[in-house]
Design a protein around this motif. Structure first.
Motif, mmCIF file in Angstrom:
data_model
loop_
_atom_site.group_PDB
_atom_site.id
_atom_site.type_symbol
_atom_site.label_atom_id
_atom_site.label_comp_id
_atom_site.label_asym_id
_atom_site.label_seq_id
_atom_site.Cartn_x
_atom_site.Cartn_y
_atom_site.Cartn_z
ATOM 1 N N ARG A 69 35.548 36.892 28.310
ATOM 2 C CA ARG A 69 34.185 37.807 28.071
ATOM 3 C C ARG A 69 34.699 39.312 28.207
ATOM 4 N N TYR B 211 33.432 43.168 28.667
ATOM 5 C CA TYR B 211 32.352 43.803 29.708
ATOM 6 C C TYR B 211 32.485 45.343 29.270
ATOM 7 N N TYR C 280 27.580 40.754 28.268
ATOM 8 C CA TYR C 280 28.827 40.738 27.865
ATOM 9 C C TYR C 280 28.835 41.500 26.460
#
Length: 322
Positions: free
Chosen positions: A152, A154, A177
């Motif tokens: 992911r 972020y 995210y």
């Protein structure tokens, strides 16, 4: 061929096993770490071995050194992006510091791991590999510093460590995210619409402390901070930004002595807001000169306040509204 600069600073991602099952955090050099990983083909990767530290040994001087190392690499216009490896315990703080103090359109990615390179199911290799693909992706230009973890992507402003050991160690509560990496393919779903940065070159980062509020808490730690010459205090209040009445004399004394005080909330989501009129409320504190810290958590607010003070910015209250 895309050029990626890989700056290593230690942490679990660069750890070795010691006796009795303990880890020596940051034991691997940058070149050793890179040699262990199956880095993706088609990239020209330059390794800069900056530190070999556990992340709780990192301080503002070291964060500034990371910033300067990044800027040095980005002087080369052929560099596509930068990846920084870092221990997870203070990763969110360094990432946000870099977000506030760097100003380049190319991706800067911070990553780490929850498990060491030797452990079963380690996330070292996937996190590092995915970070390289993100740092090379043109869709992630002009979005500030990124954190890549467990496939992911972020934003540095809102990401935080949420689990002590699980591979899904980071989250951005309430904001989500920005995208994912799946089988080396980067997909971006959202981007920040604004990125702020501040010049701090040559300026000492001032001392800013966090004081947590809880039932019955008084001004003990505020007084200690003021007596030791801090320039800023971040209060981690509750709810909409409340503290106990027993802290107020000390808060007022800090303000009278020129200490900048910022109020945050311990709640995972939501903003500090003057919703109540009683003594110790956000409304009361704002009337005394305390700056309301919007939706910043206390650690991010500390980083931001320290950077703003180092920058010499006068309108700190307005900066916290960004």
């Amino acid at each position: 061929m895309k050029k990626i600069s890989l700056i290593t600073t230690g942490g679990t991602i660069a750890s070795k096993e010691m006796s009795k099952g303990l880890l020596d955090s940051g034991a691997l050099s940058g070149d050793e770490l890179a040699s262990l990983c199956q880095l993706p083909d088609g990239f020209d990767i330059k390794v800069i071995d900056l530190f070999q530290k556990p992340s709780m040994h990192i301080n503002f001087d070291m964060m500034t050194a990371v910033k300067e190392a990044i800027e040095k690499e980005l002087e080369d216009k052929s560099v596509t992006g930068v990846v920084v490896t870092h221990g997870t315990d203070s990763l969110e703080e360094t990432a946000y510091f870099l977000d506030l103090t760097t100003n380049d359109s190319r991706p800067i990615v911070v990553t780490g791991s929850q498990r060491s390179p030797q452990e079963v199911g380690t996330d070292v290799y996937s996190n590092l590999r995915n970070s390289i693909f993100v740092a090379a992706n043109e869709l992630l230009h002009d979005v500030g510093v990124l954190v890549v973890f467990n496939e992911r992507i972020y934003s540095a402003r809102y990401v935080k460590k949420v689990h002590a050991s699980n591979l899904q160690g980071f989250e951005s509560f309430g904001y989500g995210y920005l995208g994912i990496i799946d089988n080396d393919l980067v997909s971006v779903y959202q981007k920040p619409i604004y990125h702020e940065s501040y010049e701090i070159d040559g300026n000492k980062i001032p001392r800013v402390e966090i004081v947590k509020c809880y039932t019955g808490s008084d001004g003990l730690f505020i007084d200690a901070a003021v007596q030791n010459g801090v320039q800023g205090i971040v209060l981690e209040g509750v709810g909409r930004g409340q503290v106990t009445p027993y802290m107020l004399d000390s808060i007022q004394n800090a303000l009278d002595k020129g200490v900048t005080v910022v109020m945050t909330t311990s709640a995972e989501e939501g903003k500090v807001y003057p919703a109540y009129g009683y003594v110790g409320s956000a409304h009361d504190l704002r009337s005394r000169g305390v700056i309301l810290g919007e939706d910043y958590d206390s650690k991010k607010a500390r980083i931001k306040l320290a950077v703003l003070l180092a920058n010499g910015k006068r309108d700190i209250e307005q900066a916290f509204k960004l």
